[in-house]
Design an enzyme around this catalytic site. Structure first.
Site, PDB file in Angstrom:
ATOM      1  N   CYS A   2       0.838  -1.211   0.000  1.00 39.81           N
ATOM      2  CA  CYS A   2       0.000   0.000   0.000  1.00 39.81           C
ATOM      3  C   CYS A   2       0.869   1.255   0.000  1.00 39.81           C
ATOM      4  O   CYS A   2       2.079   1.208   0.258  1.00 39.81           O
ATOM      5  CB  CYS A   2      -0.990  -0.029   1.168  1.00 39.81           C
ATOM      6  SG  CYS A   2      -0.411   0.779   2.665  1.00 39.81           S
ATOM      7  N   CYS A   5       2.808   1.900   3.190  1.00 39.32           N
ATOM      8  CA  CYS A   5       3.883   0.914   3.349  1.00 39.32           C
ATOM      9  C   CYS A   5       5.070   1.309   2.469  1.00 39.32           C
ATOM     10  O   CYS A   5       6.230   1.118   2.852  1.00 39.32           O
ATOM     11  CB  CYS A   5       3.394  -0.492   3.009  1.00 39.32           C
ATOM     12  SG  CYS A   5       2.421  -1.260   4.323  1.00 39.32           S
ATOM     13  N   ASP A  28       1.304  15.721   5.599  1.00 44.80           N
ATOM     14  CA  ASP A  28       0.277  15.359   4.617  1.00 44.80           C
ATOM     15  C   ASP A  28       0.565  16.128   3.327  1.00 44.80           C
ATOM     16  O   ASP A  28       0.904  17.316   3.352  1.00 44.80           O
ATOM     17  CB  ASP A  28      -1.120  15.718   5.151  1.00 44.80           C
ATOM     18  CG  ASP A  28      -2.235  15.068   4.336  1.00 44.80           C
ATOM     19  OD1 ASP A  28      -2.920  14.180   4.866  1.00 44.80           O
ATOM     20  OD2 ASP A  28      -2.403  15.450   3.149  1.00 44.80           O
ATOM     21  N   HIS A  44       1.801  -2.748   8.647  1.00 43.63           N
ATOM     22  CA  HIS A  44       0.510  -2.456   8.027  1.00 43.63           C
ATOM     23  C   HIS A  44      -0.656  -2.910   8.905  1.00 43.63           C
ATOM     24  O   HIS A  44      -0.732  -4.062   9.318  1.00 43.63           O
ATOM     25  CB  HIS A  44       0.397  -3.123   6.647  1.00 43.63           C
ATOM     26  CG  HIS A  44      -0.896  -2.796   5.968  1.00 43.63           C
ATOM     27  ND1 HIS A  44      -1.021  -1.751   5.082  1.00 43.63           N
ATOM     28  CD2 HIS A  44      -2.132  -3.335   6.101  1.00 43.63           C
ATOM     29  CE1 HIS A  44      -2.287  -1.673   4.681  1.00 43.63           C
ATOM     30  NE2 HIS A  44      -2.980  -2.635   5.289  1.00 43.63           N
ATOM     31  N   GLY A  88     -14.765   8.090   5.399  1.00 48.34           N
ATOM     32  CA  GLY A  88     -13.996   8.816   4.393  1.00 48.34           C
ATOM     33  C   GLY A  88     -12.539   8.409   4.324  1.00 48.34           C
ATOM     34  O   GLY A  88     -11.675   9.193   3.932  1.00 48.34           O
ATOM     35  N   HIS A  93      -4.414   2.204   5.204  1.00 46.26           N
ATOM     36  CA  HIS A  93      -3.346   1.901   6.166  1.00 46.26           C
ATOM     37  C   HIS A  93      -3.586   2.878   7.314  1.00 46.26           C
ATOM     38  O   HIS A  93      -3.583   4.096   7.089  1.00 46.26           O
ATOM     39  CB  HIS A  93      -1.975   2.130   5.494  1.00 46.26           C
ATOM     40  CG  HIS A  93      -0.770   1.868   6.359  1.00 46.26           C
ATOM     41  ND1 HIS A  93       0.288   1.081   5.930  1.00 46.26           N
ATOM     42  CD2 HIS A  93      -0.436   2.302   7.587  1.00 46.26           C
ATOM     43  CE1 HIS A  93       1.221   1.048   6.885  1.00 46.26           C
ATOM     44  NE2 HIS A  93       0.810   1.788   7.893  1.00 46.26           N
ATOM     45  N   HIS A  95      -3.931   5.570   9.852  1.00 46.55           N
ATOM     46  CA  HIS A  95      -3.174   6.815  10.023  1.00 46.55           C
ATOM     47  C   HIS A  95      -3.981   7.785  10.864  1.00 46.55           C
ATOM     48  O   HIS A  95      -5.211   7.826  10.790  1.00 46.55           O
ATOM     49  CB  HIS A  95      -2.816   7.447   8.672  1.00 46.55           C
ATOM     50  CG  HIS A  95      -3.979   7.642   7.744  1.00 46.55           C
ATOM     51  ND1 HIS A  95      -4.538   6.603   7.023  1.00 46.55           N
ATOM     52  CD2 HIS A  95      -4.699   8.740   7.425  1.00 46.55           C
ATOM     53  CE1 HIS A  95      -5.543   7.070   6.301  1.00 46.55           C
ATOM     54  NE2 HIS A  95      -5.670   8.361   6.519  1.00 46.55           N
ATOM     55  N   HIS A  97      -4.485  11.761  11.578  1.00 44.09           N
ATOM     56  CA  HIS A  97      -4.244  13.128  11.146  1.00 44.09           C
ATOM     57  C   HIS A  97      -3.983  13.960  12.405  1.00 44.09           C
ATOM     58  O   HIS A  97      -4.781  13.915  13.351  1.00 44.09           O
ATOM     59  CB  HIS A  97      -5.472  13.698  10.435  1.00 44.09           C
ATOM     60  CG  HIS A  97      -5.851  12.979   9.176  1.00 44.09           C
ATOM     61  ND1 HIS A  97      -5.507  13.439   7.930  1.00 44.09           N
ATOM     62  CD2 HIS A  97      -6.544  11.834   8.967  1.00 44.09           C
ATOM     63  CE1 HIS A  97      -5.988  12.613   7.001  1.00 44.09           C
ATOM     64  NE2 HIS A  97      -6.628  11.624   7.611  1.00 44.09           N
TER      65      HIS A  97
HETATM   66  P1  AMP Z   1      -7.788   9.610   4.603  1.00 45.71           P
HETATM   67  O1  AMP Z   1      -8.807  10.286   3.744  1.00 45.71           O
HETATM   68  O2  AMP Z   1      -8.076   9.713   6.071  1.00 45.71           O
HETATM   69  O3  AMP Z   1      -7.508   8.189   4.148  1.00 45.71           O
HETATM   70  O4  AMP Z   1      -6.462  10.457   4.425  1.00 45.71           O
HETATM   71  C1  AMP Z   1      -5.460  10.152   3.518  1.00 45.71           C
HETATM   72  C2  AMP Z   1      -4.510  11.324   3.553  1.00 45.71           C
HETATM   73  O5  AMP Z   1      -3.301  10.933   2.918  1.00 45.71           O
HETATM   74  C3  AMP Z   1      -5.015  12.565   2.809  1.00 45.71           C
HETATM   75  O6  AMP Z   1      -5.088  13.671   3.706  1.00 45.71           O
HETATM   76  C4  AMP Z   1      -3.980  12.769   1.701  1.00 45.71           C
HETATM   77  O7  AMP Z   1      -3.726  14.129   1.455  1.00 45.71           O
HETATM   78  C5  AMP Z   1      -2.757  12.054   2.280  1.00 45.71           C
HETATM   79  N1  AMP Z   1      -1.804  11.555   1.290  1.00 45.71           N
HETATM   80  C6  AMP Z   1      -2.069  10.837   0.170  1.00 45.71           C
HETATM   81  N2  AMP Z   1      -0.931  10.532  -0.465  1.00 45.71           N
HETATM   82  C7  AMP Z   1       0.095  11.053   0.278  1.00 45.71           C
HETATM   83  C8  AMP Z   1       1.518  11.076   0.160  1.00 45.71           C
HETATM   84  N3  AMP Z   1       2.143  10.474  -0.880  1.00 45.71           N
HETATM   85  N4  AMP Z   1       2.239  11.719   1.096  1.00 45.71           N
HETATM   86  C9  AMP Z   1       1.624  12.330   2.127  1.00 45.71           C
HETATM   87  N5  AMP Z   1       0.293  12.334   2.320  1.00 45.71           N
HETATM   88  C10 AMP Z   1      -0.472  11.708   1.397  1.00 45.71           C
HETATM   89 ZN    ZN Z   2       0.307  -0.344   4.351  1.00 48.35          ZN
END
Ligand code: AMP
Ligand code: ZN
Length: 118
Positions: A2, A5, A28, A44, A88, A93, A95, A97
Site C-alpha cells: 500500500c 507501506c 500530509d 501495516h 472517508g 493503512h 493513520h 491526522h
Molecule cells: P484519509 O482520507 O483519512 O484516508 O487520508 C489520507 C490522507 O493521505 C489525505 O489527507 C492525503 O492528502 C494524504 N496523502 C495521500 N498521499 C500522500 C503522500 N504520498 N504523502 C503524504 N500524504 C499523502
Molecule cells: Zn500499508
C-alpha cells in the site's frame, strides 16, 4: 504494497517529521491546516478497526512526541482517524491526522445531516 507501506520502506519519499522503530510521522501532501501531519504504524494495519490496544498505547506516546516536535502541544491540535467508507478513509493503512497551527473550526467536520437525511 500500500501507499503508506511504500513510504515506510522509502520507496516513495515523504517529508518525515519523526520516526522510531514502530511509527512514522510525515507531512500530509494536501494539508488542511497550517500543520497537518500523518502518524502511522510501520507495520501495516488496515484501519482503527484492526488496531490493537497495545499498539494504540505506544501510538499515543508517539503522537504526543510529534505535537512537541512541531510545537503545537501548548497551542492545541486535533487528532482524527477516518475509518472505512462512511468515515472517508482513502488510504487503507491506519493513520492519524494531527492538525494544528491555527484555531480549527469544528462545525464542518461532518457534512452529514444529523437527522440522517442525506
Ligand atoms: P484519509 O482520507 O483519512 O484516508 O487520508 C489520507 C490522507 O493521505 C489525505 O489527507 C492525503 O492528502 C494524504 N496523502 C495521500 N498521499 C500522500 C503522500 N504520498 N504523502 C503524504 N500524504 C499523502
Ligand atoms: Zn500499508
Amino acid at each position: 504494497m500500500c501507499l503508506f507501506c511504500k513510504i515506510v520502506s522509502k520507496e516513495i519519499s515523504a517529508n518525515i517529521i519523526l520516526e522510531d522503530d514502530d511509527f512514522l510521522a510525515f507531512h500530509d501532501i494536501n494539508p488542511k491546516a497550517p500543520v497537518h501531519i500523518l502518524a502511522i504504524p510501520k507495520n501495516h494495519v488496515d484501519s482503527f478497526n484492526e488496531a490493537s490496544s497495545q499498539m494504540m498505547a505506544s501510538m499515543t506516546t508517539f503522537i504526543q512526541k510529534v505535537a512537541i516536535e512541531v510545537n503545537i502541544k501548548d497551542s492545541g491540535y486535533r487528532v482524527i482517524t477516518n475509518i472505512g467508507s462512511d468515515g472517508g478513509q482513502e488510504v487503507k493503512h491506519l493513520h492519524f491526522h494531527i492538525l494544528g497551527g491555527a484555531k480549527l473550526r469544528w462545525g464542518h467536520l461532518s457534512d452529514a445531516d444529523p437527522k440522517g437525511n442525506i
